[in-house]
Design a protein around this motif. Structure first.
Motif, PDB file in Angstrom:
ATOM      1  N   SER A  77       1.377  -1.326  -0.408  1.00 29.15           N
ATOM      2  CA  SER A  77       0.126   0.333  -0.324  1.00 29.15           C
ATOM      3  C   SER A  77       0.666   1.325   0.011  1.00 29.15           C
ATOM      4  O   SER A  77       1.654   1.058   1.102  1.00 29.15           O
ATOM      5  N   THR A  79       2.172   4.757   0.478  1.00 32.77           N
ATOM      6  CA  THR A  79       2.094   5.331   1.986  1.00 32.77           C
ATOM      7  C   THR A  79       1.845   6.802   1.636  1.00 32.77           C
ATOM      8  O   THR A  79       2.108   8.231   2.953  1.00 32.77           O
ATOM      9  N   GLU A  81       1.016   9.747  -1.934  1.00 34.71           N
ATOM     10  CA  GLU A  81      -0.030  10.327  -2.633  1.00 34.71           C
ATOM     11  C   GLU A  81       1.149  10.660  -3.555  1.00 34.71           C
ATOM     12  O   GLU A  81       0.629  11.164  -4.815  1.00 34.71           O
ATOM     13  N   ILE A 112      -0.417  10.096  -6.902  1.00 27.93           N
ATOM     14  CA  ILE A 112      -1.397   8.392  -6.671  1.00 27.93           C
ATOM     15  C   ILE A 112      -2.337   8.910  -6.471  1.00 27.93           C
ATOM     16  O   ILE A 112      -2.357   9.448  -5.351  1.00 27.93           O
ATOM     17  N   ASP A 113      -3.116   7.504  -6.575  1.00 23.64           N
ATOM     18  CA  ASP A 113      -4.961   7.723  -6.211  1.00 23.64           C
ATOM     19  C   ASP A 113      -4.989   6.094  -5.685  1.00 23.64           C
ATOM     20  O   ASP A 113      -5.227   5.978  -6.824  1.00 23.64           O
ATOM     21  N   ARG A 114      -4.735   6.350  -5.015  1.00 20.66           N
ATOM     22  CA  ARG A 114      -5.434   4.960  -3.990  1.00 20.66           C
ATOM     23  C   ARG A 114      -7.091   4.596  -4.261  1.00 20.66           C
ATOM     24  O   ARG A 114      -6.988   3.649  -5.028  1.00 20.66           O
ATOM     25  N   ASN A 115      -7.585   5.436  -3.928  1.00 23.98           N
ATOM     26  CA  ASN A 115      -9.049   4.599  -4.584  1.00 23.98           C
ATOM     27  C   ASN A 115      -9.388   4.355  -5.767  1.00 23.98           C
ATOM     28  O   ASN A 115      -9.951   3.763  -6.346  1.00 23.98           O
ATOM     29  N   GLY A 117      -6.606   3.620  -7.501  1.00 26.17           N
ATOM     30  CA  GLY A 117      -5.823   2.839  -8.034  1.00 26.17           C
ATOM     31  C   GLY A 117      -5.292   3.256  -9.699  1.00 26.17           C
ATOM     32  O   GLY A 117      -4.854   2.803 -10.674  1.00 26.17           O
ATOM     33  N   LEU A 135      -2.033   2.137 -10.786  1.00 25.94           N
ATOM     34  CA  LEU A 135      -1.485   2.089  -9.849  1.00 25.94           C
ATOM     35  C   LEU A 135      -1.135   0.377  -9.863  1.00 25.94           C
ATOM     36  O   LEU A 135      -2.455  -0.334  -9.811  1.00 25.94           O
ATOM     37  N   ALA A 193       5.527   2.556  -7.598  1.00 31.43           N
ATOM     38  CA  ALA A 193       4.278   2.610  -7.904  1.00 31.43           C
ATOM     39  C   ALA A 193       3.566   1.781  -8.866  1.00 31.43           C
ATOM     40  O   ALA A 193       2.258   1.243  -9.217  1.00 31.43           O
TER      41      ALA A 193
END
Lengths: 311, 311, 311, 311
Positions: A77, A79, A81, A112-115, A117, A135, A193
Motif C-alpha cells: 500500500s 503511504t 500521494e 498516486i490515487d489509491r482509491n 487505483g 497503480l 507504484a
C-alpha cells in the motif's frame, strides 16, 4: 505463525551481514514500511541516502546456508500521494548514436490515487495531454545477505536477489532466495507504484509503501538463483550483464528446478522449455541486468510438498 | 487487389537480389507454400539444402528504397502431419559449466493434428508421459533483400528481417520491413507449428506450410528496423548480439515511431515507455539475437492513415 | 610463380560470388592498387561508393571449399599524399553517459610523407601543436567469398575475413582464410596509413595504396576462422559481437590449430595458452568486432611443412 | 618515508571497511607477505579460505574520498618453490559447442626456480616434453575499500580495483586507485609467478610472495577507475562484463585523464588515441572482466607534478 508489525528507524544501502532488526519464524507475517529509492518516507522527508535504502534485515530463525527463504508478498500500500520518475530513457537502452540529440533528464512527479487505483503524471508535456496509468505496485529491491563477508550495494543484484526491478515481484507473487548466512537476513525496499519492463527510464514510479509479507523456510534447497511463483507461472531469475548471461543463469536454474522438483531430465525439460518457455526482462538499467525464465503451471504437476510449487 | 496462388519450384538460402518469382501489387494477396528449415516439403521430400530455404522473392510493384513493405499474415496451414525439433537446449542458453553434463542433442519428431489443433511429441522420454501442446503456427524467417548488393544468409537477421524466430509473427499479425531494393523482393519460409520464446532448442516445431499473406506499401517510410502490429499491440524488432544491442535497436526504433506517427517527443515517449513497455525475446539462438519492444495500443491514438497503426 | 600486375576498373562493396578479375596460381604474386574506404583513388577522385570498395576478386586456380588461402602481404605503398580520419571517438567505445558532452564528429585530413615515413595531422587543434605519427600501413578489409550464396558487406567481417581492421595485417605478415567457394575469390582494400587498436575513431588514416601480395594454397585445411603469422608470432582471428564471443572464436581456433599442426592435446595447449597467450583487439567499431589470439613462435616447434608455420 | 615490515596474521576475502592492520603515510614503503589464491602460505599451509585471501588493509594517513592512492610495486619475491594452475581453458573462453569434447579440469603443480628465473610444469603431458616459462611475477588482486558500506568479494573487481588479473601489475609498475573511504584501506594478494593475457585457465601460476610497495597520495584526484604507469606507458583499467563495457570504462577514463593532466580536449585526445592506443585484456575469467587502455609516454608531455605521470 505470528504477525509482526515493524517500524524501521534506520536503513541500509547494502545487503550484507548487518544487525537484525527483528527475529521471525517460518510461517510468520510481517507488516512494515519502506522508503523510496531516494530515501524519502511517507511524508517525503529524507530518512536515508541513496541508493535504495532497505528496511531490515529480518533474521529468520533456523535459516542456514543452503536453505531457501520463501517470501510471499501479501500486500503493498503506497503511504503517500506522490511518486517520482526520471523523464528520459536511460543512455544504455537506446542506440548510442542518438544520445546527443536527446533532451536532458529531469526528475518528475506523479500523483498516486489509491482509491482510483491510478498514477497520473503531474505536469505532462504538451504532447501528452493526460497520462494516467494503473497503480500496479511491485518491489524493486529485496533479498538476503550474500554471504562470504560480502555487503553488496542495493544498486545491483546477484544470486542473493537485490535490485532486480522485475515488475512480477508484486502482491500475490512469491519470491524465493538462496540463503547464504544464518538467519538469511532479509531486506526489502525500493517500492514502485508502476514500472514497465526493463526499468528503462532508470526508475519505476518511486514511492514509500506499507508492505505485508509472509516467510517460509525450505531446508537444504541448494538453489543457485532467486525463484518465484505467481498464480499462473513458476519462474527463475538470472542477474548479470550482458542480458545473454542473465538469461543463461535463469535458464540453467529452471533446468535444475524442473529436474529436482518436477522429475524432468534435461531432455524432457528441453522438450518442454523449447516450445513453452517465456522470458521477461526485469531491468536493463542496473549494473547487473535481470532476465526471468517462466513456465506456465499448466504444463507441470504440482510437487507433493507442503511448500507447493516452490517445494 | 488480386489474389495470387504461387507454387515454388526453387528456394533460396539467402535474402538478396535474386530473380523475382512473381510480381504483385499494393493490396494483393498471395497464397503459397513453404518447406521446412531442413528443406523438406509437404511429403517430407528434401527439395533444398539448409538453412531455412525461402519461397520467393516476390517483387512488389512500386516499392522503392526508403519505403516500407507491410505484410499481413492471413493464414498458416501445416501441409503435413509431422514436424521436428532438436531435443536439447542450445549450448549458448545455459551456463557453459553445465554443458559437459548434458546428453547429446538428437532430432525428434512431433505429430501435428490439424483438427485438434495440437502437436504431440511422438516418442516422449519416460519422464514425459505425454507432451501435447497447442498448434500455434508462426513464421521463423521472412523479410526483404537487404540492399547494397548484399545476400544475407537465412540463418541470421538484420534490418531487413530474416531469421528472427519471433513467435509473434503469427496469423493475425502484421509485419513491416524497410525496403532496400526496387520491388522490395520479399522472401518467406521456416514455418513453425509451435515455438517458445528464444527458440532455445535451436528450432521450433519445424514443418511445411501453406501461407496466405497480403501486402501494402508505405511510401517514404524511412524505417530503420522491422515493425509490426497485433490486435492489441504495436511492436518494433531489433536484431543483433548481444541481446543488449538488439534491445537498443528495438527501443530506438520505437522511440522514432512514437515520434513520427504518434506525435510523442522523446520526453513524452519516455514517460510512456518507462511505465508500460513490454519486451519479448524472439530468439537467442541465431547469429543475431532478436528483441521485440512492444506497446499496447490502448496507450496510443490510432494514426489517421489508410495504413492504420502502421501508417 | 608468376608476378601479375592488375589495375582495377571496378570495385565491390561486398565479398561474394562475383566475376573474377584475374586468375592466379599457387605461388603467384600480384601487384595491384586499392582505393580508400570512401572510394577515392590516388588522385582523390571518387571511383566507387562506400563502404570499403574492394579490388578483386582474384580466382586462385585449384582452390576448393575446405582449403585455406594463404596471403603474404609483401608491400604496401601509399599512392597519394593525404589520408583522412574522423575526429572523435566512436559512440560505442566510451561510456554512453558522456556522449552528450562531446563535440560533433568531423572528417580531417592528414599529410603522408613517404620519404620521412610519417603522417601529420594537417590542421591540428590548438591543444596538439603538431601531431606526427609513423607511417605504418595495414589492410583494413580483405578476405574471400563467404560461400552459400552469401554476399557480405565490406562494413563487417566473419569466418571469411572482411573488415577486421587489425593493425597486424601489415607488410611482412601472412594472413590465411578458409576457402568457401571454388577459386577462393580473394578481395582486398581499405588500406590504412596508420591505425591504433580497435579503430576507435571509426577509421584508420584512410588512403589509397599499391599493394603486393603472394598467395599459396593449403589443401584440405578445414580451418574455421582466419589465421596468420608474423615474424615472431602465430595468431587466429575471431569476428563477432560482443568482444567476448570474438575472443571465444579466436581461442577455439587456436586450440584447434595447436592440436592439428603442433600436436598439442587440449590440456597441453591449455597449459601453454594459460601462461603465454596474448590477445589483441582488432576493431571495436564495425558491426562485428575482432579479437586476435596470439602465441609467440618461441614456444612452438615449426611444423615440418612446405607451408611452414601455417602448414 | 618509513619502511614498514608487516607479517599478516589474518586475511580477508572481501575488500571493504575492515580494521586496519597498519597505519602508513604518504611516501612510506611496506614489505609484507601474501598467501596464494587458495589460502596457502610459504610452507603450503592453508591459512585462509578462498577466494584470494588478502593481506591488509593498510590505512593511509590523510587519504580521503576523492583522493587517489598511488602504489608502486617495488618487488615481488616468491616465498616457496611451487605454484599451481588449472589444467584446462575456462568454459567461457571457448565456443560453448566444444565443451563436451574437452577433458576434465585438474589442478597441477609448477616448480619455481628463483635463481634461474623460471617456472616448470612438474608433470607435463606427453605432448609437452618440458614446459619451462619465465618467472614473471604480478599481483592478481589488489585495491581499496569500495565505500558506501560495500564489501566486495576478492573474486571480482570494480572501480576500487580488486581481482583484475592484469599481468601488467608487475614489479616496476605503478597502480593508482580512487579512494572511497578515509585511509583508503589498501589490500593486496593473489600473486602469480606467471600469467598470460586473460587468465584463461582461471589461474595464473598461483603462489605465495613477499611484496614490497610504496604509497603516495594524490589529493582531490576524482578518478573514476584504476590507472597506472609503466616505464613506457600510461594506462587505465575498466572492469565489467562484457569486455565491450570494460573497454568503454577504460577508454572514458583515459579520455578524462588526457584532458585533466595532459591538456587534450576530446577532439585532440581522439586524434591521438585513434592512431596510437593499445588495448590489453586483463582477465576474461572473473565475474567482471578487465580491459586496459594504454598510451605510450612518447606521445605525451610529462605533467609538471611531484607525482609525475600520475600527477
Amino acid at each position: 505463525m505470528a504477525h509482526h508489525r515493524f517500524s524501521p528507524t534506520g536503513y541500509h544501502n547494502v545487503l550484507g551481514d548487518r544487525d537484525p532488526v527483528l527475529r521471525i519464524t517460518d510461517g510468520d507475517t510481517v507488516t512494515t514500511t519502506t522508503i523510496d529509492a531516494a530515501g524519502r518516507d511517507h511524508e517525503s522527508v529524507e530518512r536515508a541516502p541513496r541508493p535504495n535504502p532497505m528496511t531490515g534485515p529480518f533474521f529468520v530463525e533456523g535459516a542456514e546456508p543452503g536453505d531457501a527463504l520463501i517470501v510471499e508478498i501479501q500486500r503493498m500500500s503506497p503511504t503517500r500521494e506522490t511518486g517520482w520518475t526520471y523523464s528520459l530513457l536511460a543512455p544504455n537502452v537506446v542506440d548510442p548514436e542518438i544520445l546527443p540529440r536527446l533532451p536532458e533528464r529531469q526528475r518528475v512527479e506523479w500523483a498516486i490515487d489509491r482509491n482510483a487505483g491510478t498514477v497520473r503524471l503531474m505536469e505532462p508535456p504538451s504532447a501528452v495531454a493526460d497520462l494516467v496509468l494503473p497503480l500496479d505496485p511491485m518491489i524493486g529491491c529485496f533479498g538476503v545477505a550474500p554471504g562470504m563477508g560480502q555487503a553488496i550495494s542495493t544498486a545491483t543484484s546477484g544470486r542473493h536477489g537485490g535490485n532486480m526491478d522485475f515488475r512480477g515481484f508484486a502482491p500475490g507473487a512469491v519470491a524465493c532466495f538462496p540463503v547464504f548466512e544464518p538467519g538469511a537476513l532479509f531486506f526489502l525496499g525500493d517500492g514502485h507504484a508502476c514500472q514497465g519492463d526493463g526499468e528503462i527510464v532508470g526508475t519505476g514510479i518511486e514511492t514509500s509503501f506499507e508492505i505485508e509479507f509472509t516467510v517460509w523456510l525450505k531446508k537444504n534447497a541448494n538453489h543457485g538463483w532467486p525463484r518465484g511463483e505467481t498464480e499462473s507461472d513458476i519462474f527463475t531469475v538470472g542477474n548479470a550483464r550482458p542480458l545473454d548471461q542473465a538469461l543463461q543463469h535463469a535458464t540453467t536454474e529452471m533446468l535444475n528446478w524442473l529436474g529436482s522438483s518436477f522429475g524432468l531430465d534435461p531432455t524432457s525439460a528441453s522438450h518442454l522449455l523449447g516450445q513453452v518457455v517465456r522470458y521477461d526482462i526485469g531491468n536493463v538499467f542496473n549494473p547487473a541486468y535481470t532476465v526471468i525464465c517462466r513456465v506456465a503451471k499448466t504444463w507441470l504437476r504440482k510437487p507433493d510438498s507442503a511448500l507447493g510449487w516452490l517445494g
